[in-house]
Design a protein around this motif. Structure first.
Motif, PDB file in Angstrom:
ATOM      1  N   GLU A  32    -106.472  83.638-124.805  1.00  0.00           N
ATOM      2  CA  GLU A  32    -107.495  84.532-124.252  1.00  0.00           C
ATOM      3  C   GLU A  32    -107.805  84.195-122.802  1.00  0.00           C
ATOM      4  OE1 GLU A  32    -110.766  84.079-126.874  1.00  0.00           O
ATOM      5  OE2 GLU A  32    -109.768  85.027-128.591  1.00  0.00           O
ATOM      6  N   LEU A  33    -107.811  82.896-122.486  1.00  0.00           N
ATOM      7  CA  LEU A  33    -108.136  82.457-121.128  1.00  0.00           C
ATOM      8  C   LEU A  33    -106.950  82.598-120.175  1.00  0.00           C
ATOM      9  CD1 LEU A  33    -110.089  79.153-121.917  1.00  0.00           C
ATOM     10  CD2 LEU A  33    -111.070  81.336-121.149  1.00  0.00           C
ATOM     11  N   GLY A  34    -105.740  82.570-120.728  1.00  0.00           N
ATOM     12  CA  GLY A  34    -104.560  82.565-119.887  1.00  0.00           C
ATOM     13  C   GLY A  34    -104.246  81.199-119.308  1.00  0.00           C
ATOM     14  N   ARG A  35    -104.804  80.170-119.882  1.00  0.00           N
ATOM     15  CA  ARG A  35    -104.581  78.787-119.443  1.00  0.00           C
ATOM     16  C   ARG A  35    -104.976  77.861-120.583  1.00  0.00           C
ATOM     17  NH1 ARG A  35    -109.454  76.446-118.903  1.00  0.00           N
ATOM     18  NH2 ARG A  35    -111.253  77.752-118.365  1.00  0.00           N
ATOM     19  N   LEU A  36    -104.584  76.603-120.472  1.00  0.00           N
ATOM     20  CA  LEU A  36    -105.014  75.639-121.470  1.00  0.00           C
ATOM     21  C   LEU A  36    -106.512  75.409-121.353  1.00  0.00           C
ATOM     22  CD1 LEU A  36    -102.162  72.959-121.373  1.00  0.00           C
ATOM     23  CD2 LEU A  36    -102.306  75.094-122.686  1.00  0.00           C
ATOM     24  N   THR A  37    -107.178  75.223-122.478  1.00  0.00           N
ATOM     25  CA  THR A  37    -108.616  75.018-122.459  1.00  0.00           C
ATOM     26  C   THR A  37    -108.958  73.640-121.890  1.00  0.00           C
ATOM     27  OG1 THR A  37    -108.710  73.990-124.646  1.00  0.00           O
ATOM     28  CG2 THR A  37    -108.831  76.418-124.557  1.00  0.00           C
ATOM     29  N   ASP A  38    -110.231  73.469-121.551  1.00  0.00           N
ATOM     30  CA  ASP A  38    -110.687  72.177-121.034  1.00  0.00           C
ATOM     31  C   ASP A  38    -110.496  71.085-122.077  1.00  0.00           C
ATOM     32  OD1 ASP A  38    -111.403  73.485-118.727  1.00  0.00           O
ATOM     33  OD2 ASP A  38    -113.535  73.602-119.223  1.00  0.00           O
ATOM     34  N   GLU A  39    -110.654  71.429-123.357  1.00  0.00           N
ATOM     35  CA  GLU A  39    -110.488  70.439-124.422  1.00  0.00           C
ATOM     36  C   GLU A  39    -109.042  69.942-124.490  1.00  0.00           C
ATOM     37  OE1 GLU A  39    -114.018  72.950-125.428  1.00  0.00           O
ATOM     38  OE2 GLU A  39    -111.982  73.337-124.713  1.00  0.00           O
ATOM     39  N   VAL A  40    -108.081  70.852-124.358  1.00  0.00           N
ATOM     40  CA  VAL A  40    -106.666  70.468-124.385  1.00  0.00           C
ATOM     41  C   VAL A  40    -106.311  69.663-123.144  1.00  0.00           C
ATOM     42  CG1 VAL A  40    -104.300  71.342-124.306  1.00  0.00           C
ATOM     43  CG2 VAL A  40    -105.957  72.359-125.876  1.00  0.00           C
ATOM     44  N   LEU A 188     -96.244  82.777-124.362  1.00  0.00           N
ATOM     45  CA  LEU A 188     -96.632  81.650-123.499  1.00  0.00           C
ATOM     46  C   LEU A 188     -97.792  82.038-122.588  1.00  0.00           C
ATOM     47  CD1 LEU A 188     -93.083  80.281-122.580  1.00  0.00           C
ATOM     48  CD2 LEU A 188     -94.700  79.314-124.231  1.00  0.00           C
ATOM     49  N   LYS A 189     -98.730  82.777-123.151  1.00  0.00           N
ATOM     50  CA  LYS A 189     -99.830  83.309-122.350  1.00  0.00           C
ATOM     51  C   LYS A 189    -100.750  82.229-121.792  1.00  0.00           C
ATOM     52  CE  LYS A 189    -100.200  87.898-124.470  1.00  0.00           C
ATOM     53  NZ  LYS A 189    -101.133  88.875-125.107  1.00  0.00           N
ATOM     54  N   ALA A 190    -100.859  81.108-122.506  1.00  0.00           N
ATOM     55  CA  ALA A 190    -101.794  80.066-122.079  1.00  0.00           C
ATOM     56  C   ALA A 190    -101.206  79.106-121.054  1.00  0.00           C
ATOM     57  CB  ALA A 190    -102.293  79.279-123.296  1.00  0.00           C
ATOM     58  N   THR A 191     -99.987  79.379-120.587  1.00  0.00           N
ATOM     59  CA  THR A 191     -99.343  78.446-119.661  1.00  0.00           C
ATOM     60  C   THR A 191     -99.748  78.650-118.209  1.00  0.00           C
ATOM     61  OG1 THR A 191     -97.415  79.880-119.353  1.00  0.00           O
ATOM     62  CG2 THR A 191     -97.311  78.253-121.140  1.00  0.00           C
ATOM     63  N   SER A 192    -100.438  79.751-117.926  1.00  0.00           N
ATOM     64  CA  SER A 192    -100.860  80.026-116.551  1.00  0.00           C
ATOM     65  C   SER A 192     -99.676  79.986-115.585  1.00  0.00           C
ATOM     66  CB  SER A 192    -101.935  79.015-116.101  1.00  0.00           C
ATOM     67  OG  SER A 192    -102.465  79.342-114.845  1.00  0.00           O
ATOM     68  N   SER A 193     -98.561  80.585-115.999  1.00  0.00           N
ATOM     69  CA  SER A 193     -97.338  80.535-115.193  1.00  0.00           C
ATOM     70  C   SER A 193     -97.331  81.628-114.123  1.00  0.00           C
ATOM     71  CB  SER A 193     -96.114  80.674-116.098  1.00  0.00           C
ATOM     72  OG  SER A 193     -96.077  79.647-117.055  1.00  0.00           O
ATOM     73  N   ILE A 194     -98.324  81.587-113.268  1.00  0.00           N
ATOM     74  CA  ILE A 194     -98.571  82.644-112.287  1.00  0.00           C
ATOM     75  C   ILE A 194     -97.640  82.527-111.086  1.00  0.00           C
ATOM     76  CG2 ILE A 194    -100.994  82.823-112.974  1.00  0.00           C
ATOM     77  CD1 ILE A 194    -101.666  81.189-110.421  1.00  0.00           C
ATOM     78  N   ASP A 195     -97.680  83.548-110.231  1.00  0.00           N
ATOM     79  CA  ASP A 195     -96.995  83.510-108.944  1.00  0.00           C
ATOM     80  C   ASP A 195     -97.876  82.806-107.912  1.00  0.00           C
ATOM     81  OD1 ASP A 195     -95.183  85.076-110.279  1.00  0.00           O
ATOM     82  OD2 ASP A 195     -95.342  86.800-108.927  1.00  0.00           O
ATOM     83  N   TYR A 196     -97.241  82.380-106.837  1.00  0.00           N
ATOM     84  CA  TYR A 196     -97.986  81.828-105.703  1.00  0.00           C
ATOM     85  C   TYR A 196     -97.192  82.071-104.433  1.00  0.00           C
ATOM     86  CZ  TYR A 196     -94.770  77.861-106.303  1.00  0.00           C
ATOM     87  OH  TYR A 196     -93.654  77.072-106.431  1.00  0.00           O
ATOM     88  N   SER A 197     -97.855  82.029-103.297  1.00  0.00           N
ATOM     89  CA  SER A 197     -97.173  82.261-102.023  1.00  0.00           C
ATOM     90  C   SER A 197     -97.703  81.309-100.967  1.00  0.00           C
ATOM     91  CB  SER A 197     -97.364  83.713-101.570  1.00  0.00           C
ATOM     92  OG  SER A 197     -98.736  83.980-101.330  1.00  0.00           O
ATOM     93  N   CYS A 198     -96.904  81.134 -99.938  1.00  0.00           N
ATOM     94  CA  CYS A 198     -97.279  80.289 -98.806  1.00  0.00           C
ATOM     95  C   CYS A 198     -97.023  81.043 -97.507  1.00  0.00           C
ATOM     96  CB  CYS A 198     -96.465  79.001 -98.786  1.00  0.00           C
ATOM     97  SG  CYS A 198     -96.798  77.878-100.131  1.00  0.00           S
ATOM     98  N   GLU A 199     -97.917  80.876 -96.552  1.00  0.00           N
ATOM     99  CA  GLU A 199     -97.742  81.458 -95.226  1.00  0.00           C
ATOM    100  C   GLU A 199     -97.961  80.373 -94.186  1.00  0.00           C
ATOM    101  OE1 GLU A 199     -99.437  85.098 -92.413  1.00  0.00           O
ATOM    102  OE2 GLU A 199    -100.057  84.938 -94.511  1.00  0.00           O
ATOM    103  N   ASP A 200     -96.887  79.962 -93.554  1.00  0.00           N
ATOM    104  CA  ASP A 200     -96.925  78.947 -92.496  1.00  0.00           C
ATOM    105  C   ASP A 200     -97.639  77.672 -92.941  1.00  0.00           C
ATOM    106  OD1 ASP A 200     -95.543  80.596 -90.751  1.00  0.00           O
ATOM    107  OD2 ASP A 200     -97.363  81.455 -89.897  1.00  0.00           O
ATOM    108  N   VAL A 201     -97.230  77.157 -94.086  1.00  0.00           N
ATOM    109  CA  VAL A 201     -97.794  75.902 -94.591  1.00  0.00           C
ATOM    110  C   VAL A 201     -96.962  74.734 -94.056  1.00  0.00           C
ATOM    111  CG1 VAL A 201     -98.195  74.493 -96.657  1.00  0.00           C
ATOM    112  CG2 VAL A 201     -98.768  76.932 -96.663  1.00  0.00           C
ATOM    113  N   PHE A 202     -97.636  73.780 -93.419  1.00  0.00           N
ATOM    114  CA  PHE A 202     -96.952  72.603 -92.890  1.00  0.00           C
ATOM    115  C   PHE A 202     -96.861  71.532 -93.975  1.00  0.00           C
ATOM    116  CE2 PHE A 202     -97.272  68.299 -91.098  1.00  0.00           C
ATOM    117  CZ  PHE A 202     -96.078  68.261 -90.383  1.00  0.00           C
TER     118      PHE A 202
END
Length: 389
Positions: A32-40, A188-202
């Protein structure tokens, strides 16, 4: 640089047995949360499980490959999403600790024994762009499948150096990336396997290493097999844990249904297919352990894995993944309408099908294994997930 077999293994297995009810009870909420719970999350920290991939000289447990397989299988048996998130976090964290030098290790792993260490999430199969600058690199790009990123402090990601053409791995604080909350998936809904991006990260030189490296700066022989084979260890453990749980779910369902009028579980066809599924998963496990026993002996002897061993390792993972998938189909078939309802069986079935889509068990890797096994690429060698030559 001998292979370390950790004496922390038995203690961790016992702690994970005690924690299993927490993992199981939180699986639905994690979806439901889309990530592991705080307890886990707390359980994975408190048991020490997240230390299994960190080199011993930095205060970690540095489990052997078969110990890693058993650990991931145990967690995945309780909850496939917890097992997937865990396998990604511990592997990326551990390899970062192994392949970066002393300066980065002092920053990221100041006191592992005292539970002060970074956790990394991210992926290295899609390459962003990196430009060389004074003291490091500037990276740009968009990546997917940052499994376990809700628990991470840092990101591990791959990019291609524009000047040299090298594929490199970069480590930097999670806050420097833009996280995209788009994990709307079948399993695998609780894995929070989202996308991410970077813009000019050193990223400084101290936090960069080559994606194909097998030269560990910290730790023992396990890190000499590189990222691709480390991933193979992890996905093998995950598949075996999920496969065992699905078969046990089928057994429990059969016990409940047996004796009812017209029960399909009382037919000879069910008995035969149940036996075949059990044999498939047990056979996959036996071959996995056989392959890794031989690999461990090679690493312990001071050598790198041969091309034959790397090929068998990738082929074994493909066999494990799809043997478990076939067993899962059998479970779904005979569970009938029970598998349609929300609950453990349905969730494990969906998670299994999501896990089979990983590139390490994909058709291209299998085809490359077949090309080498057929003797058609005798001088080839593996670079990451590609058979070159």
């Amino acid at each position: 640089m001998s292979l370390h077999v950790s004496d922390e293994f038995d203690g961790l297995m016992a702690r994970l047995d005690e924690a299993a009810p927490v993992l199981t009870a939180n699986a639905e909420k994690g979806e439901e949360l889309g990530r592991l719970t705080d307890e886990v999350t707390q359980v994975l920290h408190e048991t020490g499980a997240l230390k299994i991939g960190i080199p011993r000289d930095l205060g970690g447990y540095e489990f052997s490959p078969r110990q890693v397989i058993e650990t991931i299988a145990k967690i995945s048996y309780s909850d496939a999403s917890a097992g997937w998130s865990f396998m990604a976090l511990q592997m990326v964290t551990g390899t970062t600790a192994a392949y970066l030098g002393d300066e980065a290790a002092a920053e990221l792993f100041p006191d592992v024994a005292g539970n002060r260490y970074a956790l990394m999430a991210g992926q290295g199969t899609r390459l962003g762009a990196a430009r060389r600058v004074d003291g490091g690199y500037v990276i740009n790009g968009q990546w997917s499948f940052a499994s376990g990123i809700s628990m991470a402090t840092h990101i591990h990601t791959a990019a291609l150096c524009e000047e040299t053409g090298q594929a490199l791995i970069f480590t930097f604080p999670k806050e420097q990336a833009t996280l995209v909350d788009n994990w709307d998936v079948l399993g695998l809904k609780a894995t929070s396997s989202i996308d991410y991006s970077c813009e000019d990260v050193f990223v400084p030189d101290t936090h960069v290493y080559e994606i194909t490296t097998m030269a560990a700066r910290h730790g023992g022989a396990i890190y000499r097999m590189g990222l691709a084979n480390m991933a193979g260890v992890c996905h093998t453990g995950w598949a075996l844990g999920v496969g065992r749980r699905m078969l046990d779910e089928m057994r429990a369902l059969a016990a409940r249904k047996s004796g009812a009028p017209g029960a399909s579980v009382d037919t000879g066809q069910f008995h035969a297919e149940c036996a075949q599924a059990e044999a498939a998963v047990r056979s996959a496990r036996a071959w996995a352990m056989e392959v890794w026993e031989a690999n461990e002996a090679t690493l312990d002897g001071g050598s790198l894995l041969t091309t034959e061993q790397e090929t068998l390792t990738r082929l074994m993972l493909n066999n494990t993944t799809w043997s478990v998938h076939a067993a899962g189909q059998t479970v779904f078939k005979w569970a009938a309408t029970a598998a349609l309802r929300r609950g453990d069986l349905q969730r494990f079935f969906r998670d299994l099908h999501a896990g089979t889509q990983h590139i390490t068990s994909g058709p291209v890797v299998l085809q490359n294994c077949g090309r080498w096994m057929a003797g058609l690429a005798p001088d080839a060698h593996w670079e990451f997930l590609e058979l070159k030559g």
